[in-house]
Scaffold this active site. Sequence first.
Site, PDB file in Angstrom:
ATOM      1  N   ARG A  93       6.273 -13.780   0.975  1.00  0.00           N
ATOM      2  CA  ARG A  93       6.013 -14.559   2.187  1.00  0.00           C
ATOM      3  C   ARG A  93       5.410 -13.615   3.228  1.00  0.00           C
ATOM      4  NH1 ARG A  93       5.576 -19.407   1.241  1.00  0.00           N
ATOM      5  NH2 ARG A  93       5.819 -19.933   3.444  1.00  0.00           N
ATOM      6  N   ASN A 109       6.762  -2.194   2.680  1.00  0.00           N
ATOM      7  CA  ASN A 109       6.406  -3.138   1.625  1.00  0.00           C
ATOM      8  C   ASN A 109       5.800  -2.379   0.449  1.00  0.00           C
ATOM      9  OD1 ASN A 109       5.743  -5.706   0.383  1.00  0.00           O
ATOM     10  ND2 ASN A 109       3.627  -5.380   1.018  1.00  0.00           N
ATOM     11  N   HIS A 111       3.301  -2.630  -2.645  1.00  0.00           N
ATOM     12  CA  HIS A 111       2.162  -3.475  -3.012  1.00  0.00           C
ATOM     13  C   HIS A 111       1.465  -2.900  -4.248  1.00  0.00           C
ATOM     14  CE1 HIS A 111      -1.066  -6.330  -2.429  1.00  0.00           C
ATOM     15  NE2 HIS A 111      -1.931  -5.340  -2.595  1.00  0.00           N
ATOM     16  N   SER A 138       1.145   1.099  -3.744  1.00  0.00           N
ATOM     17  CA  SER A 138       1.244   1.699  -2.408  1.00  0.00           C
ATOM     18  C   SER A 138       2.506   1.200  -1.721  1.00  0.00           C
ATOM     19  CB  SER A 138       0.057   1.264  -1.529  1.00  0.00           C
ATOM     20  OG  SER A 138      -1.177   1.563  -2.133  1.00  0.00           O
ATOM     21  N   ASP A 147      -0.545  -6.775   4.099  1.00  0.00           N
ATOM     22  CA  ASP A 147      -0.764  -5.553   3.307  1.00  0.00           C
ATOM     23  C   ASP A 147      -1.657  -4.552   4.046  1.00  0.00           C
ATOM     24  OD1 ASP A 147       0.744  -6.706   1.232  1.00  0.00           O
ATOM     25  OD2 ASP A 147      -1.029  -7.693   0.412  1.00  0.00           O
ATOM     26  N   GLU A 176       5.920   1.732 -10.249  1.00  0.00           N
ATOM     27  CA  GLU A 176       6.319   1.197  -8.939  1.00  0.00           C
ATOM     28  C   GLU A 176       7.777   1.512  -8.650  1.00  0.00           C
ATOM     29  OE1 GLU A 176       4.146  -2.527  -7.397  1.00  0.00           O
ATOM     30  OE2 GLU A 176       4.907  -3.044  -9.364  1.00  0.00           O
TER      31      GLU A 176
HETATM   32  C1  GRF Z   1       5.823  -5.738  -7.703  1.00  0.00           C
HETATM   33  O1  GRF Z   1       4.686  -5.642  -8.498  1.00  0.00           O
HETATM   34  C2  GRF Z   1       5.464  -5.437  -6.275  1.00  0.00           C
HETATM   35  O2  GRF Z   1       4.458  -4.491  -6.134  1.00  0.00           O
HETATM   36  C3  GRF Z   1       4.951  -6.770  -5.786  1.00  0.00           C
HETATM   37  O3  GRF Z   1       5.764  -7.712  -6.423  1.00  0.00           O
HETATM   38  C4  GRF Z   1       6.296  -7.179  -7.624  1.00  0.00           C
HETATM   39  C5  GRF Z   1       7.779  -7.310  -7.572  1.00  0.00           C
HETATM   40  O4  GRF Z   1       8.405  -7.103  -8.791  1.00  0.00           O
HETATM   41  N1  GRF Z   1       4.937  -6.803  -4.356  1.00  0.00           N
HETATM   42  P1  GRF Z   1       9.983  -7.215  -8.913  1.00  0.00           P
HETATM   43  O5  GRF Z   1      10.399  -8.577  -8.381  1.00  0.00           O
HETATM   44  O6  GRF Z   1      10.612  -6.103  -8.116  1.00  0.00           O
HETATM   45  O7  GRF Z   1      10.286  -7.081 -10.378  1.00  0.00           O
END
Ligand code: GRF
Length: 219
Positions: A93, A109, A111, A138, A147, A176
Amino acid sequence: MKTRRLTVLISGNGSNLQALIDARDQGRLRIEIVQVISNRADAMGLKRADRAGIPALIIDHREFPDRASFDAQLAAAIQAGAPDLVVLAGFMRIIGPAVLEPFEGRMINLHPSLLPRYRGTHTYQRALDAGDVEHGASIHFVSEVLDGGPVLSQLRIPILDKDDKTTLAARLAPMEHRLLVSTIEFLTRHEVECRDETIYVDGKPLNRPLLLQPDETLS
Ligand code: GRF
């Protein structure tokens, strides 16, 4: 080093939330996850919070007549947890000013792109369509631009010839998790501020995002 209070906002799977829980449990992160907030009742991340004994709250945007009333409720809920840091980990959101203002400089955040490239959605396909040779993730401070806030840290992965959006996303996901844990670890060890679109680390402006190398941590 004092324990940082985190509120984590999610919308779905919550694998990044899980990475934070695991790092906390392994003693790698000195954090207390005070609250998980989801805008979706069916988010798998709520089960992960429950299993870890973290209070979780559903604030379903569809139950509010307009964006402002959703934002007001979300802001009040976050404030009730008195977090030091608000982490958007797959929260789908847009953050409105009522949520942002009380937490400006304390909200990050994650991303899935090398910002400023590919703000918004479908980042994997857009990177493939552009013929990019690398993709990445990022972490940025949240601003009123989607973003678009100052980027604190990044991690890069190569795009392989055989990649499609599914394989690329699958290879990026564990990276990530590493980026998020390592960045929060960095935030617990340094004095990091974000003022007037500039990030300061221990009082010095950060001229380019911190780059997390494979098999390293951010120092
Ligand atoms: C990740 O790819 C993040 O970069 C994006 O949403 C995804 C979230 O994955 N914003 P999860 O719900 O933590 O598995």
